[in-house]
Scaffold this active site. Structure first.
Site, PDB file in Angstrom:
ATOM      1  N   SER A  10      31.615  41.566  55.061  1.00 53.40           N
ATOM      2  CA  SER A  10      30.971  42.866  55.250  1.00 53.40           C
ATOM      3  C   SER A  10      30.203  43.299  54.006  1.00 53.40           C
ATOM      4  CB  SER A  10      32.032  43.922  55.575  1.00 53.40           C
ATOM      5  OG  SER A  10      33.117  43.845  54.655  1.00 53.40           O
ATOM      6  N   ARG A  11      30.538  42.704  52.852  1.00 52.90           N
ATOM      7  CA  ARG A  11      29.887  43.108  51.591  1.00 52.90           C
ATOM      8  C   ARG A  11      30.098  42.029  50.542  1.00 52.90           C
ATOM      9  NH1 ARG A  11      34.268  46.193  48.993  1.00 52.90           N
ATOM     10  NH2 ARG A  11      36.002  46.184  50.462  1.00 52.90           N
ATOM     11  N   VAL A  61      43.009  39.071  57.782  1.00 50.67           N
ATOM     12  CA  VAL A  61      43.335  37.640  57.722  1.00 50.67           C
ATOM     13  C   VAL A  61      44.766  37.390  57.245  1.00 50.67           C
ATOM     14  CG1 VAL A  61      40.935  36.911  57.423  1.00 50.67           C
ATOM     15  CG2 VAL A  61      42.349  37.367  55.385  1.00 50.67           C
ATOM     16  N   TYR A 161      46.938  38.350  41.249  1.00 47.17           N
ATOM     17  CA  TYR A 161      45.612  37.867  41.636  1.00 47.17           C
ATOM     18  C   TYR A 161      45.378  36.453  41.086  1.00 47.17           C
ATOM     19  CZ  TYR A 161      40.502  37.706  42.074  1.00 47.17           C
ATOM     20  OH  TYR A 161      39.208  37.334  42.379  1.00 47.17           O
TER      21      TYR A 161
HETATM   22  P1  NAP Z   1      34.507  42.821  47.591  1.00 53.29           P
HETATM   23  O1  NAP Z   1      33.114  43.232  47.341  1.00 53.29           O
HETATM   24  O2  NAP Z   1      35.636  43.714  47.229  1.00 53.29           O
HETATM   25  O3  NAP Z   1      34.618  42.406  49.161  1.00 53.29           O
HETATM   26  C1  NAP Z   1      35.851  41.978  49.669  1.00 53.29           C
HETATM   27  C2  NAP Z   1      35.663  41.544  51.103  1.00 53.29           C
HETATM   28  O4  NAP Z   1      36.934  41.063  51.585  1.00 53.29           O
HETATM   29  C3  NAP Z   1      35.252  42.681  52.012  1.00 53.29           C
HETATM   30  O5  NAP Z   1      34.391  42.157  52.994  1.00 53.29           O
HETATM   31  C4  NAP Z   1      36.587  43.111  52.653  1.00 53.29           C
HETATM   32  O6  NAP Z   1      36.438  43.691  53.933  1.00 53.29           O
HETATM   33  C5  NAP Z   1      37.248  41.754  52.796  1.00 53.29           C
HETATM   34  N1  NAP Z   1      38.701  41.846  52.946  1.00 53.29           N
HETATM   35  C6  NAP Z   1      39.607  42.374  52.081  1.00 53.29           C
HETATM   36  N2  NAP Z   1      40.852  42.248  52.603  1.00 53.29           N
HETATM   37  C7  NAP Z   1      40.717  41.640  53.803  1.00 53.29           C
HETATM   38  C8  NAP Z   1      41.621  41.244  54.816  1.00 53.29           C
HETATM   39  N3  NAP Z   1      42.933  41.436  54.694  1.00 53.29           N
HETATM   40  N4  NAP Z   1      41.137  40.642  55.941  1.00 53.29           N
HETATM   41  C9  NAP Z   1      39.794  40.435  56.070  1.00 53.29           C
HETATM   42  N5  NAP Z   1      38.884  40.799  55.152  1.00 53.29           N
HETATM   43  C10 NAP Z   1      39.347  41.382  54.035  1.00 53.29           C
HETATM   44  O7  NAP Z   1      34.834  41.446  46.853  1.00 53.29           O
HETATM   45  P2  NAP Z   1      33.873  40.304  46.248  1.00 53.29           P
HETATM   46  O8  NAP Z   1      33.685  40.586  44.818  1.00 53.29           O
HETATM   47  O9  NAP Z   1      32.706  40.087  47.133  1.00 53.29           O
HETATM   48  O10 NAP Z   1      34.886  39.086  46.331  1.00 53.29           O
HETATM   49  C11 NAP Z   1      34.834  38.113  47.378  1.00 53.29           C
HETATM   50  C12 NAP Z   1      35.777  36.986  46.995  1.00 53.29           C
HETATM   51  O11 NAP Z   1      35.371  36.437  45.734  1.00 53.29           O
HETATM   52  C13 NAP Z   1      37.223  37.432  46.804  1.00 53.29           C
HETATM   53  O12 NAP Z   1      38.098  36.433  47.277  1.00 53.29           O
HETATM   54  C14 NAP Z   1      37.347  37.571  45.301  1.00 53.29           C
HETATM   55  O13 NAP Z   1      38.676  37.417  44.873  1.00 53.29           O
HETATM   56  C15 NAP Z   1      36.460  36.428  44.850  1.00 53.29           C
HETATM   57  N6  NAP Z   1      35.973  36.567  43.474  1.00 53.29           N
HETATM   58  C16 NAP Z   1      35.219  37.642  43.098  1.00 53.29           C
HETATM   59  C17 NAP Z   1      34.771  37.734  41.799  1.00 53.29           C
HETATM   60  C18 NAP Z   1      33.930  38.883  41.303  1.00 53.29           C
HETATM   61  O14 NAP Z   1      33.695  38.959  40.087  1.00 53.29           O
HETATM   62  N7  NAP Z   1      33.448  39.759  42.177  1.00 53.29           N
HETATM   63  C19 NAP Z   1      35.105  36.728  40.885  1.00 53.29           C
HETATM   64  C20 NAP Z   1      35.862  35.651  41.290  1.00 53.29           C
HETATM   65  C21 NAP Z   1      36.295  35.572  42.606  1.00 53.29           C
HETATM   66  P3  NAP Z   1      36.239  45.296  54.095  1.00 53.29           P
HETATM   67  O15 NAP Z   1      34.841  45.581  53.583  1.00 53.29           O
HETATM   68  O16 NAP Z   1      36.382  45.543  55.543  1.00 53.29           O
HETATM   69  O17 NAP Z   1      37.282  45.943  53.243  1.00 53.29           O
END
Ligand code: NAP
Length: 251
Positions: A10-11, A61, A161
């Site tokens: 979604s984002r 999930v 985490y």
């Molecule tokens: P984000 O902007 O917070 O987006 C998180 C996404 O996960 C949203 O679409 C959210 O849905 C969904 N989500 C959360 N809990 C869920 C659940 N139980 N079931 C289904 N969907 C769920 O995060 P992001 O930064 O894009 O991160 C995406 C991935 O990359 C994550 O696994 C994160 O750990 C990893 N990551 C991020 C970074 C970083 O710096 N941003 C670095 C390393 C790894 P809703 O919108 O409906 O809440």
């Protein structure tokens, strides 16, 4: 057209991955848990701007039944599942002293169990995709798990985490071995990417984090999507982790 599930699209990073898959010719299930409006907007934009179709599917999930429903909805919409990207994830900044067992479980349930749940539910469909493509030079079906640089470094203020993201690397290698040769399984380990997840940093924290990145910038979601698209198409790569972190951690 082949079909992909991108959890948490979604984002942020998931959204960029879903859009990239659609541009590359994949129908996409855009999964979310709370942001219905945003997920529908992502799916609508894919429908309008690409040749691919998209459906927005609510599923937590971390719940095995809801993960199975997500897979069923994808099969109903597109006839199968050819790629899974386990991107959904949550984090929380709290030191162990103040971290409750319930919060520890919540992060593990979403980040690790969530990937297991969706992969397990999708497995028969990924196998069917491999059978249907037998003899075809196209890349095999794949699973890509979105880990983190913190899987390698740990993180004092978010041990759950970091543990979950390290757990995903174990899951990746185990599934790569288990599902070969029909299905490839890889991980991408991003460094700091500009999304909602990192939006709460103070200017001082950002300066400190930037100083540790040799390329001198934070990552963008589209750059993680590039790495996931590479792994999707890399027919001789499985059980691997692609680190995408601006040089912050060179391995
Ligand atoms: P984000 O902007 O917070 O987006 C998180 C996404 O996960 C949203 O679409 C959210 O849905 C969904 N989500 C959360 N809990 C869920 C659940 N139980 N079931 C289904 N969907 C769920 O995060 P992001 O930064 O894009 O991160 C995406 C991935 O990359 C994550 O696994 C994160 O750990 C990893 N990551 C991020 C970074 C970083 O710096 N941003 C670095 C390393 C790894 P809703 O919108 O409906 O809440």
């Amino acid at each position: 057209m082949p079909a992909a599930i991108v959890t948490g699209s979604s984002r942020g990073i998931g959204r960029a991955i879903a859009e990239r898959f659609a541009r590359d010719g994949y129908d996409v299930a855009v999964n979310y848990v709370e942001s219905a409006q945003q997920a529908r907007a992502v799916a609508d934009a894919i429908d309008e701007e690409t040749d691919a179709d998209a459906v927005a599917v609510r599923a937590d999930v971390s719940d095995a039944d809801e993960a199975a429903d997500l897979v069923d909805a994808t099969v109903e919409a597109f006839g199968g599942v050819d790629h899974v990207v386990n991107n959904a994830g949550i984090d929380q900044h709290v030191f162990t002293e103040d971290l409750s067992p319930a919060d520890f479980d919540r992060v593990m349930d979403t980040n690790v169990n969530g990937a297991f749940n969706v992969t397990k539910a999708a497995l028969p469909h990924l196998r069917a995709s491999a059978d249907a493509a037998a003899g075809d030079p196209a890349p095999t079906p794949s699973v890509t798990n979105v880990s983190s640089i913190l899987a390698h470094t740990g993180a004092a203020v978010e041990c759950h985490y970091a543990a979950s993201k390290a757990g995903l690397l174990g899951l990746t290698k185990s599934h790569a071995d288990d599902f070969a040769p029909e299905i490839r399984v890889n991980a991408v380990a991003p460094g700091h990417v500009e999304t909602d997840m990192t939006a709460d940093r103070t200017e001082a924290e950002k300066r400190e984090e930037l100083a540790a990145i040799p390329l001198g910038t934070f990552g963008q979601p589209e750059q993680i999507a590039d790495a996931v698209a590479y792994l999707r198409d890399a027919g001789f790569v499985t059980g691997e982790t692609l680190n995408v972190n601006g040089g912050e951690l060179m391995r």
